[in-house]
Design a protein around this motif. Structure first.
Motif, PDB file in Angstrom:
ATOM      1  N   GLY A  13      20.303  10.768 -13.786  1.00 20.37           N
ATOM      2  CA  GLY A  13      20.321   9.719 -14.799  1.00 20.37           C
ATOM      3  C   GLY A  13      19.418   8.528 -14.538  1.00 20.37           C
ATOM      4  N   VAL A  14      18.489   8.630 -13.594  1.00 21.48           N
ATOM      5  CA  VAL A  14      17.679   7.454 -13.250  1.00 21.48           C
ATOM      6  C   VAL A  14      16.172   7.657 -13.441  1.00 21.48           C
ATOM      7  CG1 VAL A  14      19.435   6.622 -11.621  1.00 21.48           C
ATOM      8  CG2 VAL A  14      17.520   8.026 -10.789  1.00 21.48           C
ATOM      9  N   ILE A  15      15.770   8.731 -14.077  1.00 22.55           N
ATOM     10  CA  ILE A  15      14.341   9.016 -14.218  1.00 22.55           C
ATOM     11  C   ILE A  15      13.608   7.857 -14.896  1.00 22.55           C
ATOM     12  CG2 ILE A  15      12.620  10.480 -15.337  1.00 22.55           C
ATOM     13  CD1 ILE A  15      14.576  12.838 -14.991  1.00 22.55           C
ATOM     14  N   ASP A  16      14.111   7.395 -16.005  1.00 19.38           N
ATOM     15  CA  ASP A  16      13.422   6.323 -16.739  1.00 19.38           C
ATOM     16  C   ASP A  16      13.318   5.049 -15.906  1.00 19.38           C
ATOM     17  OD1 ASP A  16      13.046   7.987 -18.922  1.00 19.38           O
ATOM     18  OD2 ASP A  16      14.802   7.226 -20.008  1.00 19.38           O
ATOM     19  N   GLU A  17      14.385   4.705 -15.202  1.00 18.70           N
ATOM     20  CA  GLU A  17      14.355   3.498 -14.375  1.00 18.70           C
ATOM     21  C   GLU A  17      13.397   3.665 -13.198  1.00 18.70           C
ATOM     22  OE1 GLU A  17      15.148  -0.408 -13.117  1.00 18.70           O
ATOM     23  OE2 GLU A  17      15.333   0.615 -15.040  1.00 18.70           O
ATOM     24  N   TYR A  18      13.376   4.829 -12.576  1.00 20.74           N
ATOM     25  CA  TYR A  18      12.438   5.092 -11.482  1.00 20.74           C
ATOM     26  C   TYR A  18      10.999   4.942 -11.975  1.00 20.74           C
ATOM     27  CZ  TYR A  18      10.256   7.407  -7.496  1.00 20.74           C
ATOM     28  OH  TYR A  18       9.467   7.698  -6.403  1.00 20.74           O
ATOM     29  N   ARG A  19      10.713   5.518 -13.126  1.00 20.05           N
ATOM     30  CA  ARG A  19       9.367   5.429 -13.703  1.00 20.05           C
ATOM     31  C   ARG A  19       9.023   3.966 -14.027  1.00 20.05           C
ATOM     32  NH1 ARG A  19       9.672   9.228 -17.383  1.00 20.05           N
ATOM     33  NH2 ARG A  19       8.510  10.745 -16.185  1.00 20.05           N
ATOM     34  N   ARG A  20       9.959   3.245 -14.627  1.00 21.42           N
ATOM     35  CA  ARG A  20       9.713   1.843 -14.989  1.00 21.42           C
ATOM     36  C   ARG A  20       9.386   1.013 -13.756  1.00 21.42           C
ATOM     37  NH1 ARG A  20      11.736  -2.942 -14.741  1.00 21.42           N
ATOM     38  NH2 ARG A  20      13.708  -2.331 -13.783  1.00 21.42           N
ATOM     39  N   ARG A  21      10.140   1.197 -12.693  1.00 23.55           N
ATOM     40  CA  ARG A  21       9.905   0.409 -11.484  1.00 23.55           C
ATOM     41  C   ARG A  21       8.540   0.713 -10.875  1.00 23.55           C
ATOM     42  NH1 ARG A  21      15.783  -0.214  -8.430  1.00 23.55           N
ATOM     43  NH2 ARG A  21      16.914  -0.831 -10.314  1.00 23.55           N
ATOM     44  N   HIS A  22       8.116   1.948 -10.951  1.00 23.48           N
ATOM     45  CA  HIS A  22       6.790   2.282 -10.422  1.00 23.48           C
ATOM     46  C   HIS A  22       5.682   1.827 -11.369  1.00 23.48           C
ATOM     47  CE1 HIS A  22       8.945   4.546  -7.393  1.00 23.48           C
ATOM     48  NE2 HIS A  22       7.803   4.556  -6.707  1.00 23.48           N
ATOM     49  N   ASP A  23       5.947   1.830 -12.658  1.00 20.07           N
ATOM     50  CA  ASP A  23       4.962   1.297 -13.611  1.00 20.07           C
ATOM     51  C   ASP A  23       4.738  -0.196 -13.379  1.00 20.07           C
ATOM     52  OD1 ASP A  23       4.628   3.765 -14.813  1.00 20.07           O
ATOM     53  OD2 ASP A  23       5.899   3.293 -16.557  1.00 20.07           O
ATOM     54  N   GLU A  24       5.750  -0.856 -12.848  1.00 24.25           N
ATOM     55  CA  GLU A  24       5.690  -2.300 -12.585  1.00 24.25           C
ATOM     56  C   GLU A  24       5.621  -2.579 -11.083  1.00 24.25           C
ATOM     57  OE1 GLU A  24       9.196  -3.803 -14.528  1.00 24.25           O
ATOM     58  OE2 GLU A  24       8.477  -3.213 -16.515  1.00 24.25           O
ATOM     59  N   ILE A  25       4.972  -1.692 -10.331  1.00 24.73           N
ATOM     60  CA  ILE A  25       4.919  -1.841  -8.875  1.00 24.73           C
ATOM     61  C   ILE A  25       4.450  -3.237  -8.497  1.00 24.73           C
ATOM     62  CG2 ILE A  25       2.577  -0.922  -8.602  1.00 24.73           C
ATOM     63  CD1 ILE A  25       3.718   0.532  -6.046  1.00 24.73           C
ATOM     64  N   TRP A  26       5.082  -3.797  -7.509  1.00 23.72           N
ATOM     65  CA  TRP A  26       4.749  -5.150  -7.078  1.00 23.72           C
ATOM     66  C   TRP A  26       3.313  -5.189  -6.536  1.00 23.72           C
ATOM     67  CZ3 TRP A  26       9.467  -5.161  -3.345  1.00 23.72           C
ATOM     68  CH2 TRP A  26      10.665  -5.132  -4.086  1.00 23.72           C
ATOM     69  N   PRO A  27       2.534  -6.176  -6.924  1.00 24.25           N
ATOM     70  CA  PRO A  27       1.158  -6.289  -6.412  1.00 24.25           C
ATOM     71  C   PRO A  27       1.113  -6.360  -4.883  1.00 24.25           C
ATOM     72  CG  PRO A  27       1.490  -7.780  -8.254  1.00 24.25           C
ATOM     73  CD  PRO A  27       2.842  -7.201  -7.921  1.00 24.25           C
ATOM     74  N   GLU A  28       2.089  -7.046  -4.272  1.00 25.79           N
ATOM     75  CA  GLU A  28       2.089  -7.162  -2.815  1.00 25.79           C
ATOM     76  C   GLU A  28       2.381  -5.818  -2.137  1.00 25.79           C
ATOM     77  OE1 GLU A  28       6.182  -8.993  -4.031  1.00 25.79           O
ATOM     78  OE2 GLU A  28       4.209  -8.703  -4.926  1.00 25.79           O
ATOM     79  N   LEU A  29       3.150  -4.951  -2.802  1.00 26.36           N
ATOM     80  CA  LEU A  29       3.381  -3.619  -2.253  1.00 26.36           C
ATOM     81  C   LEU A  29       2.132  -2.753  -2.401  1.00 26.36           C
ATOM     82  CD1 LEU A  29       5.176  -1.465  -0.982  1.00 26.36           C
ATOM     83  CD2 LEU A  29       6.042  -0.957  -3.281  1.00 26.36           C
ATOM     84  N   SER A  30       1.501  -2.824  -3.543  1.00 21.80           N
ATOM     85  CA  SER A  30       0.272  -2.081  -3.759  1.00 21.80           C
ATOM     86  C   SER A  30      -0.791  -2.478  -2.732  1.00 21.80           C
ATOM     87  CB  SER A  30      -0.244  -2.327  -5.178  1.00 21.80           C
ATOM     88  OG  SER A  30      -1.395  -1.568  -5.421  1.00 21.80           O
ATOM     89  N   SER A  31      -0.940  -3.758  -2.481  1.00 24.60           N
ATOM     90  CA  SER A  31      -1.895  -4.249  -1.480  1.00 24.60           C
ATOM     91  C   SER A  31      -1.514  -3.772  -0.082  1.00 24.60           C
ATOM     92  CB  SER A  31      -1.965  -5.772  -1.494  1.00 24.60           C
ATOM     93  OG  SER A  31      -2.511  -6.223  -2.701  1.00 24.60           O
ATOM     94  N   LEU A  32      -0.230  -3.809   0.227  1.00 27.23           N
ATOM     95  CA  LEU A  32       0.232  -3.362   1.540  1.00 27.23           C
ATOM     96  C   LEU A  32      -0.108  -1.895   1.770  1.00 27.23           C
ATOM     97  CD1 LEU A  32       1.848  -3.756   4.186  1.00 27.23           C
ATOM     98  CD2 LEU A  32       3.913  -3.187   2.855  1.00 27.23           C
ATOM     99  N   LEU A  33       0.126  -1.054   0.775  1.00 32.26           N
ATOM    100  CA  LEU A  33      -0.186   0.364   0.907  1.00 32.26           C
ATOM    101  C   LEU A  33      -1.682   0.577   1.146  1.00 32.26           C
ATOM    102  CD1 LEU A  33       2.085   1.833  -1.908  1.00 32.26           C
ATOM    103  CD2 LEU A  33       2.528   1.836   0.557  1.00 32.26           C
TER     104      LEU A  33
END
Length: 104
Positions: A13-33
């Motif tokens: 039951g969490v597919i949409d929420e998982y996708r939403r959170r990754h669509d809105e990935i934090w800029p600081e996490l993206s930079s860290l990766l």
């Protein structure tokens, strides 16, 4: 550069929420990766089993092993923990997938 693949598991039951959170990935996490040597990172979903299959490229001198100690990574894991199977420290349960075929 090397390729690393692994699987993780979503809760029902969490597919949409998982996708939403990754669509809105934090800029600081993206930079860290990126700064840690992680590139071309994709996650695929098997909707029948809720298995996630991740594939990423690691720079030769990457710092992926240091990510569990970084505060941004810890915060992301805490944020995602309600949606997936996790270890006691909220790190996603990861199962490594060995490569058996590659075509360039």
């Amino acid at each position: 550069m090397s390729i690393h693949a692994f699987k993780m598991q979503l809760k029902p039951g969490v597919i949409d929420e998982y996708r939403r959170r990754h669509d809105e990935i934090w800029p600081e996490l993206s930079s860290l990766l990126t700064d840690s040597g992680i590139h071309d990172y994709s996650i695929f979903l098997d909707e029948q089993t809720l298995s996630l299959f991740a594939v990423l490229r690691l720079a030769d001198h990457n710092r992926r092993d240091a990510l569990p100690d970084h505060p941004v990574m810890r915060r992301w894991w805490d944020y995602m923990a309600p949606l997936m199977e996790v270890e006691a420290d909220n790190r996603p349960v990861e199962t490594a997938l060995p490569m058996i075929f590659h075509h360039d």
